[in-house]
Write an enzyme that holds these catalytic residues in place. Structure first.
Site: not given
Length: 228
Positions: A49, A121
């Protein structure tokens, strides 16, 4: 560690061959199947992320040197939100490669937005750990390129844009009413009606209340702006 044909095919779609294929395997392992001898992808998701955020921030600054922070922030949010990650994951077939526990497999986990977004992610982080920032950056820009090019000049989410439209005209904020819920528990479909105080309405269906609200807001905003 030997790679399976499935992982090798995914590597091709990612455009990155792992020196440590176990990193990709971990990135695809959901917590529902993890155990003492099998790590899940949660820690990689946390890292990925942040890597994605840095790459997107850098790309937006480079592509529009005159944009203000107020213009850049909603564009950034549109590119890094979980829905965007899940869309990319679907495009490259991450769902088919996910390692899931029985309950998640039976409940349609390979299609779930949250699981796909998290896995995307985690895969970004796996590339970063395997080969460094430049390799991760190159992959992200390749997979996200069309989205970066087409991100709206004003990428505010539709609910925010509709609320601002209403407030500018002295109206109360829009209301969102769930009018229907169908489908099995593991794959529900919500119908949401967006309603303005002045009487205009629009409805939309989606697999989550949030997505249905956003779609209804977008439909209503298009309707009232088109009629303005």
């Amino acid at each position: 560690m030997k790679r399976s044909a499935e992982l090798a095919a995914l590597e091709q779609r990612l455009g990155h061959r792992f020196d440590r294929p176990e990193l990709l395997r971990r990135a695809l392992t959901h917590a529902s199947i993890s155990g003492p001898n099998r790590d899940d992808n949660q820690r990689l998701e946390f890292l990925g992320d942040r890597v994605l955020g840095l790459v997107m921030a850098e790309a937006l600054l480079e592509r529009d040197s005159s944009a203000s922070e107020g213009q850049l922030a909603p564009r950034f949010n549109a590119l890094v939100r979980k829905e965007a990650c899940a869309e990319v994951a679907r495009e490259i077939g991450i769902g088919e490669a996910l390692k899931l526990g029985r309950s998640e497999r039976l409940s349609g986990g390979r299609r779930k937005m949250a699981l796909l977004g998290d896995a995307m992610e985690a895969v970004i982080a796996a590339v970063y750990v395997d080969a460094g920032f430049e390799a991760a950056r190159d992959m992200i820009l390749r997979l996200w390129n069309g989205r970066i090019d087409s991100v709206d000049e004003d990428a505010r989410d539709p609910k925010t844009a509709l609320q601002e439209w209403a407030q500018a005209r002295g109206q109360e904020p829009p209301a969102y009413i769930q009018t229907d819920r169908s489908g099995p528990d593991h794959q529900p479909v919500f119908t949401i009606e967006a309603r303005l105080a002045s009487g205009e309405t629009a409805s939309a269906k989606a697999g989550s209340k949030r997505q249905a609200e956003q779609a209804a807001a977008r439909e209503l905003l298009d309707r009232v702006e088109g009629g303005a």
